[in-house]
Write a protein that holds these residues in place. Structure first.
Motif: not given
Length: 180
Positions: A26-29, A49-52, A61-70, A74-76
């Motif tokens: 929730v905080r991540a969102g 992963s749970g946050e992503v 929908s933000s159309k901002v690239p996310l770089f993650t270690i998830s 399902r992340a991609t």
């Protein structure tokens, strides 16, 4: 920045806007919305992963690239071009780990007992299940410990259980802080 910024962008300076998600979806969102509203150029995290997974529609929908270690596959899986994993996905990570352990055996290490410590939030259970199956297929005795990263503060009992079981290797899928 000290060397003149990004030359290809006319000397543009890099600014960091750092916030702690506290491993809370929730905080991540909330932070994704706030930062996207400020016009940031890219997200580096959230990492868990749970946050992503919980925030994929918002991130897309933000159309901002996310770089993650998830690790969570399902992340991609349904990526609309804005989520980039910078490590192996869970479904590829487990076979690679077992191949590394197989190399240890070929090099002379005798493995008979393995510890698997897995966070109970995805992809922890799936990774733990696959690791357990592959280890048992090799005839190794498995000590499996599941824990909830969000509520676990003291890992001394986990370490004691692994030591008491006499495991030779410990693996699994843990949140970064827990693994450390």
């Amino acid at each position: 920045n000290a060397a003149g910024g990004i030359k290809e962008l006319g000397g543009a300076k890099v600014e960091l806007d750092i916030a702690d998600t506290q491993s809370d979806p929730v905080r991540a969102g909330t932070l994704v919305r706030q930062m996207a509203g400020k016009g940031i150029s890219a997200f580096i995290g959230p990492a868990v992963s749970g946050e992503v997974i919980a925030n994929l529609p918002l991130i897309q929908s933000s159309k901002v690239p996310l770089f993650t270690i998830s690790l969570d596959d399902r992340a991609t899986e349904q990526n609309a071009g804005y989520v980039f994993r910078v490590i192996q996905r869970a479904s590829g990570w487990t076979p690679q780990l077992m191949a590394m352990l197989d190399q240890q055996v070929k090099a002379g290490s005798a493995i008979s007992k393995i510890g698997i410590v897995a966070d109970t939030t995805p992809p922890g259970p799936a990774v733990g299940d696959e690791l357990e199956k592959l280890a048992e297929d090799r005839g190794w005795q498995v000590t499996r410990i599941n824990y909830a990263e969000s509520s676990s503060q003291d890992f001394a009992p986990v370490i004691k259980q692994l030591a008491d079981a006499g495991v030779q290797y410990v693996t699994g899928e843990q949140a970064a802080g827990s693994g450390i």
